[in-house]
Design an enzyme around this catalytic site. Structure first.
Site, PDB file in Angstrom:
ATOM      1  N   ILE A  12       0.843  -1.208   0.000  1.00  0.00           N
ATOM      2  CA  ILE A  12       0.000   0.000   0.000  1.00  0.00           C
ATOM      3  C   ILE A  12       0.877   1.257   0.000  1.00  0.00           C
ATOM      4  CG2 ILE A  12      -1.853   1.224   1.212  1.00  0.00           C
ATOM      5  CD1 ILE A  12      -2.610  -1.599   2.415  1.00  0.00           C
ATOM      6  N   ASN A  32      12.364  -1.383   6.466  1.00  0.00           N
ATOM      7  CA  ASN A  32      13.432  -2.316   6.852  1.00  0.00           C
ATOM      8  C   ASN A  32      13.544  -3.498   5.887  1.00  0.00           C
ATOM      9  OD1 ASN A  32      11.281  -3.935   7.479  1.00  0.00           O
ATOM     10  ND2 ASN A  32      11.779  -4.204   9.647  1.00  0.00           N
ATOM     11  N   SER A  34      11.688  -5.931   5.409  1.00  0.00           N
ATOM     12  CA  SER A  34      11.304  -7.251   5.930  1.00  0.00           C
ATOM     13  C   SER A  34      10.224  -7.896   5.069  1.00  0.00           C
ATOM     14  CB  SER A  34      10.837  -7.161   7.386  1.00  0.00           C
ATOM     15  OG  SER A  34       9.698  -6.325   7.476  1.00  0.00           O
ATOM     16  N   SER A 124      -7.227  -1.179  10.337  1.00  0.00           N
ATOM     17  CA  SER A 124      -7.829  -2.256   9.551  1.00  0.00           C
ATOM     18  C   SER A 124      -9.257  -2.523  10.016  1.00  0.00           C
ATOM     19  CB  SER A 124      -6.977  -3.504   9.762  1.00  0.00           C
ATOM     20  OG  SER A 124      -7.655  -4.646   9.350  1.00  0.00           O
ATOM     21  N   ALA A 125     -10.054  -3.043   9.112  1.00  0.00           N
ATOM     22  CA  ALA A 125     -11.409  -3.468   9.466  1.00  0.00           C
ATOM     23  C   ALA A 125     -11.387  -4.594  10.493  1.00  0.00           C
ATOM     24  CB  ALA A 125     -12.135  -3.941   8.210  1.00  0.00           C
ATOM     25  N   TYR A 148      -2.472  -9.704  15.708  1.00  0.00           N
ATOM     26  CA  TYR A 148      -2.308  -8.654  14.698  1.00  0.00           C
ATOM     27  C   TYR A 148      -3.380  -7.570  14.896  1.00  0.00           C
ATOM     28  CZ  TYR A 148      -3.170  -6.216  10.313  1.00  0.00           C
ATOM     29  OH  TYR A 148      -3.429  -5.231   9.384  1.00  0.00           O
ATOM     30  N   LYS A 152      -3.372  -3.345  16.138  1.00  0.00           N
ATOM     31  CA  LYS A 152      -4.034  -2.207  15.471  1.00  0.00           C
ATOM     32  C   LYS A 152      -4.909  -1.446  16.475  1.00  0.00           C
ATOM     33  CE  LYS A 152      -2.349  -2.655  11.405  1.00  0.00           C
ATOM     34  NZ  LYS A 152      -1.327  -1.716  10.999  1.00  0.00           N
ATOM     35  N   TYR A 176      -8.716   0.259   6.737  1.00  0.00           N
ATOM     36  CA  TYR A 176      -8.836  -0.301   5.393  1.00  0.00           C
ATOM     37  C   TYR A 176      -9.681  -1.562   5.435  1.00  0.00           C
ATOM     38  CZ  TYR A 176      -4.117   1.929   4.980  1.00  0.00           C
ATOM     39  OH  TYR A 176      -3.023   2.741   5.011  1.00  0.00           O
ATOM     40  N   LEU A 199      -7.102 -13.942  -0.513  1.00  0.00           N
ATOM     41  CA  LEU A 199      -7.814 -14.489  -1.660  1.00  0.00           C
ATOM     42  C   LEU A 199      -7.243 -14.039  -3.014  1.00  0.00           C
ATOM     43  CD1 LEU A 199     -10.215 -16.102  -2.729  1.00  0.00           C
ATOM     44  CD2 LEU A 199     -11.587 -14.014  -2.562  1.00  0.00           C
ATOM     45  N   ASP A 294     -12.445 -16.842  10.520  1.00  0.00           N
ATOM     46  CA  ASP A 294     -13.118 -16.046   9.482  1.00  0.00           C
ATOM     47  C   ASP A 294     -14.534 -15.652   9.904  1.00  0.00           C
ATOM     48  OD1 ASP A 294     -11.133 -15.851   7.643  1.00  0.00           O
ATOM     49  OD2 ASP A 294     -11.949 -17.326   6.238  1.00  0.00           O
TER      50      ASP A 294
END
Ligand code: NAD
Ligand code: UFG
Length: 333
Positions: A12, A32, A34, A124-125, A148, A152, A176, A199, A294
């Protein structure tokens, strides 16, 4: 006077760098490496015909970050840098907390030291957890299901506390939804390490013959065709949202939060069909069990970004599928 992009050679960040340079902003990138390649800097320069400084450094390296602020007049920061793989974060939580949270704290402390008080943050959503209803609005309850996502959420809280305590700071948090696609030049795009988790890159690998078939994770969700529904957004539309956020950031104080999505939900099978149609290819797929963690449906109410930032997505699902494949076939060997 420059805008600093942390993680600016990533997926992004690199697309946003192009949009900023094309809008005559001076930028500096720190990364960096990574999860990206240094060659991305040359691709950005090729697309835009413009030059900029790149620091190969880690946000955890306070000395290097301070030196970068000393050497440049950085007026705003767009903070993309972070580790982002949900599954990996469950296996290596400390690595995720250290990289994402400590890295952000060092960045913020350095900004404070050098009087730079404006930041756009890539959220993030995922911070909406399992939403009870859709479309998702910014004031919905927040929760997370993996480390993760928790990084956020924590960073959002840290930013809001910082701005509350220092009213001369300003912060725009962008949540996002599902970024996909690539720059239309085919020179930059998403280049996952190893087997893709997401996906669209997975479908591209199947199309390229690098993987045999797509596993569709579940066809028994309560959705129109039983497969998971998401709000896919073209990465260039997402990048343009950062220009608007920057404009807002320069004329505000406090914190503002925006969903960045199209407001449209597409199922896994919609994406497979759209990809086949846009690129005249066949994608082999098999129905597989649900992937743990999910959710069934996730899409944005992006009205606030439209009203307050004057931003809305314009690129279609066909554009996303065509541009993603254009990049994969050109660049991924
Ligand atoms: P990416 O991995 O392509 O880019 C992140 C960049 O940050 C990489 O180039 C990496 O090398 C760099 N980086 C990581 N840790 C660093 C550190 N400590 N110091 C310096 N550089 C570091 O990811 P992306 O898809 O471009 O995502 C950008 C941001 O947007 C991330 O914060 C991510 O969590 C967030 N986000 C991404 C998505 C998505 O689906 N791609 C969705 C929501 C939010
Ligand atoms: N899917 C498959 N097969 C695959 C990969 C995905 O069927 O091989 C399905 C998933 O089950 C889901 C949909 O495709 O229904 C989208 O999955 P992605 O992995 O592409 O995206 P997610 O919505 O799971 O998550 C992504 C990022 C998260 C981020 C979230 C919201 O990976 O980090 O979008 O921004 F939090």
């Amino acid at each position: 006077m420059s805008v600093l992009l942390t993680g600016g050679l990533g997926y992004i960040g690199s697309h946003t760098a192009v949009e900023l340079l094309e809008n005559n902003e001076d930028i500096i990138i720190v990364d960096n490496l990574s999860n990206c390649k240094i060659e991305v800097a040359d691709r950005i320069k090729e697309i835009t015909g413009k030059d900029f400084k790149v620091y190969v450094a880690d946000l955890l390296d306070r000395e290097a970050i301070e030196k970068m602020f000393e050497e440049n007049e950085i007026t705003e920061v767009i903070h993309f840098a972070g580790l982002k793989a949900v599954g990996e974060s469950c296996k290596k939580p400390l690595e995720y907390y250290t990289n994402n949270i400590t890295g952000t704290l060092i960045l913020l402390e350095t900004m404070q030291k050098f009087g730079c008080k404006k930041i756009v943050f890539s959220s993030s959503a995922t911070v909406y957890g399992s939403p009870k209803t859709v479309p998702i609005k910014e004031d919905f309850p927040l929760s997370t299901t993996n480390p993760y996502g928790t990084t956020k959420l924590f960073i959002e809280q840290i930013l809001q506390d910082l701005v509350k305590a220092n009213p001369d700071w300003s912060c725009v948090i962008l949540r996002y939804f599902n970024p996909v696609g690539a720059h239309e030049s085919g020179k930059i795009g998403e280049d996952p390490n190893g087997i893709p988790n997401n996906l669209m890159p997975y479908i591209n690998y199947v199309a390229a013959g690098k993987l045999d078939h797509l596993n569709v994770f579940g066809n028994d969700y309560d959705t129109k065709d039983g497969t998971g529904v998401r709000d896919y957004i073209h990465v260039v539309d997402l990048s343009i949202a950062h220009l608007k956020a920057l404009e807002k950031l320069r004329n505000m104080q406090g914190t503002d939060i925006y969903n960045i999505g199209t407001g449209e939900g597409y199922s896994v099978l919609d994406i497979v069909n759209a990809f086949e149609k846009a690129n005249n290819l066949k994608i082999k797929y098999k129905i597989a069990p649900r992937r743990s963690g999910d959710i069934a449906i996730c899409y944005a109410d992006a009205t606030k970004a439209k009203t307050e930032l004057g931003w809305e997505a314009t690129r279609t699902l066909e554009d996303m599928c065509r541009d993603a494949w254009n990049y994969t076939k050109n660049c991924i060997k």
